[in-house]
Design an enzyme around this catalytic site. Structure first.
Site, PDB file in Angstrom:
ATOM      1  N   SER A   1       0.843  -1.188   0.000  1.00  0.00           N
ATOM      2  CA  SER A   1       0.000   0.000   0.000  1.00  0.00           C
ATOM      3  C   SER A   1       0.888   1.250   0.000  1.00  0.00           C
ATOM      4  O   SER A   1       1.745   1.381  -0.864  1.00  0.00           O
ATOM      5  CB  SER A   1      -0.957  -0.039   1.196  1.00  0.00           C
ATOM      6  OG  SER A   1      -2.021   0.862   1.055  1.00  0.00           O
TER       7      SER A   1
ATOM      8  N   HIS B   1      -6.036  -6.710  -1.155  1.00  0.00           N
ATOM      9  CA  HIS B   1      -4.986  -5.735  -0.860  1.00  0.00           C
ATOM     10  C   HIS B   1      -3.714  -6.420  -0.346  1.00  0.00           C
ATOM     11  O   HIS B   1      -3.724  -7.067   0.692  1.00  0.00           O
ATOM     12  CB  HIS B   1      -5.518  -4.751   0.184  1.00  0.00           C
ATOM     13  CG  HIS B   1      -4.801  -3.443   0.225  1.00  0.00           C
ATOM     14  ND1 HIS B   1      -4.509  -2.694  -0.902  1.00  0.00           N
ATOM     15  CD2 HIS B   1      -4.311  -2.730   1.278  1.00  0.00           C
ATOM     16  CE1 HIS B   1      -3.886  -1.585  -0.543  1.00  0.00           C
ATOM     17  NE2 HIS B   1      -3.749  -1.584   0.756  1.00  0.00           N
TER      18      HIS B   1
ATOM     19  N   ASP C   1      -8.639  -5.777  -5.386  1.00  0.00           N
ATOM     20  CA  ASP C   1      -8.243  -4.618  -4.586  1.00  0.00           C
ATOM     21  C   ASP C   1      -8.672  -3.318  -5.277  1.00  0.00           C
ATOM     22  O   ASP C   1      -8.249  -3.044  -6.400  1.00  0.00           O
ATOM     23  CB  ASP C   1      -6.724  -4.631  -4.396  1.00  0.00           C
ATOM     24  CG  ASP C   1      -6.228  -3.506  -3.504  1.00  0.00           C
ATOM     25  OD1 ASP C   1      -7.061  -2.833  -2.868  1.00  0.00           O
ATOM     26  OD2 ASP C   1      -5.001  -3.312  -3.439  1.00  0.00           O
TER      27      ASP C   1
END
Length: 488
Positions: free
Chosen positions: A165, A446, A421
């Protein structure tokens, strides 16, 4: 980005027992014994006058359990917006690979998050918060790696940086900014394009919606219908009925309260889309296996859409069933990131970053998505940030500073993204060269590939990890050869 907020207590319990304990849904392998340490880090790497040679204590976790000392590579996780234990306990692939490669593993905490607060409780005062920048964080990591390599007599050990991320974004930036220090980067679910102001502002919530629609088109219709019923009640100012329908702790009394409620509800679907893992997890939120499926089944189990919506968001906000009511202002805080900032000091840090370098002017429009119309324009961002932090965002700076989509001259970066995601389309989905490799994971949520191996893993993520391992192993060999040639 949606911030973790449920698991901090659990993580500290794990930490207090010495070696971290196995969390539900994490790797089937035993956890390595991380040691928590602190490094005296420079406060301001770029201004010699602002705070002199002031320092702060930066936390990092380290394990040499698998390391062939002085020879094995160094796997460095670029900590993102939260407690570093949280990422260490949910990134088992790194330690599994470390066992194969006989690597040293380091997880470094990002300044202004967790326990790495440069000015203690005053860290989020103005102007102290001004040293919270991407550039300062990267410099922290560069200095930490350099000094630890000296201390551990590991100058010849190749460094591979990992991140998921925002941490994945940082891993890209480390390779771009400090290629002399890191030999390669694995950037998992790294939205380096959308957070640089590139792309369609409606894309994110469109992709959240797509996760639910792809499971069952009727699910999207049911969610959209429930929000429309809520809007009808709000237009009538039937606040008592809204309070009753959602078991709210306080009766709404204004359009602002309804806006807050909509944000809370939308945030729950965002979390479930991001964390649509094939097993139970306790990362960011306590989630059942396949939460999108569970949510849709809940939405479609009866004819009362409002009741179904309440039960569906309860998967996120009331997983234990112990809450007797929902406090819309304590469970969700609106900020400069429409996907959520979380709670506590970490949420303040991310809010500031979203007001400065990280651009997230995402919006839902009720047409390409299933949510209420909730715009978030650059003008709204500027107004909010000026009031909250006395700063004026600089659109385009992240793209200028870290190249945006013009990465063709970079090398040795893996961009992995899962098709489940909603952040995926804000990242790099196509390989840019033989060493700028995009890996797309059809059944991945994710940064699922960073998580430890699990019997429920889809074959797509198993194959992705194998490819990542092969590429990283090759990078390590190439860097060793380069180092040897410099010795002669």
């Amino acid at each position: 980005m949606v911030r973790p907020w449920f698991v901090a207590t659990l993580l500290f319990l794990c930490e207090a027992q010495g070696a971290p304990q196995l969390l539900r849904g994490e790797s089937k392998y035993l956890k390595p014994e991380f040691k928590e340490k602190y490094f005296s880090q420079i406060l301001d790497h770029f201004n010699y006058n602002s705070v002199g040679n002031g320092t702060y204590l930066q936390r990092y976790l380290i394990t040499d359990q698998y390391w062939k000392k002085g020879y094995g590579p160094i796997f460095f996780y670029a900590g993102n917006e939260g407690n570093i234990w949280e990422f260490a306990l949910n990134s088992g692939f790194i330690t599994e690979l470390a066992e194969q490669e006989r690597a040293l593993v380091i997880f470094a905490e990002h300044r202004y998050y967790g326990k790495s607060l440069p000015f203690g409780k005053e860290s989020f005062h103005i102007p102290e918060v001004g040293l919270l920048t991407v550039e300062q964080a990267l410099a922290d990591y560069a200095v930490l790696i350099t000094e630890l390599k000296k201390d551990l007599k590991a100058q010849g050990c190749p460094v591979i940086v990992f991140g998921g991320s925002y941490g994945g974004m940082l891993s890209v930036y480390m390779r771009v900014r400090y290629p002399n220090i890191v030999a390669g980067a694995l950037a998992a679910s790294a939205p380096i394009l959308s957070t640089a102001g590139m792309g369609d502002p409606a894309q994110f919530f469109h992709d959240v919606t797509a996760d639910f629609e792809n499971y069952n088109p009727a699910c999207r219709d049911a969610v959209k219908g429930a929000f429309e019923k809520l809007q009808t009640l709000a237009q009538k100012e039937d606040y008592a009925q809204i309070q009753s329908e959602f078991s709210l702790c306080k009766t709404p009394s204004s359009a602002a309260d309804i806006h807050q409620l909509n944000g809370l509800l939308r945030n729950a679907f965002t979390l479930m889309a991001m964390l649509d893992y094939p097993y139970k997890t306790a990362f960011m939120s306590s989630m059942p296996a396949f939460p999108v499926k569970v949510a849709c089944d809940t939405m479609l189990k009866g004819n009362d859409l409002m009741s179904a919506l309440k039960d569906t968001v309860g998967i996120v906000y009331n997983s234990t069933g112990k809450l007797t009511c929902l406090d819309i202002y304590n469970l969700y805080i609106e900020c400069a990131d429409p996907t959520g900032c979380g709670l506590g000091f970490d949420s303040m840090a991310w809010d500031y970053q979203a007001c400065t370098e990280i651009e997230m002017c995402f919006e839902s429009n009720g047409v390409s998505d299933m949510f209420p119309v909730m715009p978030f324009t650059q003008q709204q961002r500027e107004q909010y940030c000026a009031k909250k932090w006395a700063v004026l965002p600089r659109p385009g700076w992240l793209k200028t500073q870290f190249w945006g989509d013009d990465l063709s001259t970079a090398s040795n970066i893996i961009f992995s993204n899962g098709d489940l995601d909603p952040w995926a389309n804000g990242g790099v989905r196509k390989s840019l060269s033989s060493s700028l490799i995009a890996i797309n994971i059809p059944d991945g949520a994710h940064h699922l590939d960073l998580r430890g191996s699990n019997p429920a893993d889809p074959d797509s993520v198993i194959q992705a990890r194998k490819q990542e391992a092969q590429v990283i192993s090759q990078w390590v060999k190439m860097e060793r050869m380069k180092h040897r040639s410099h010795d002669f």
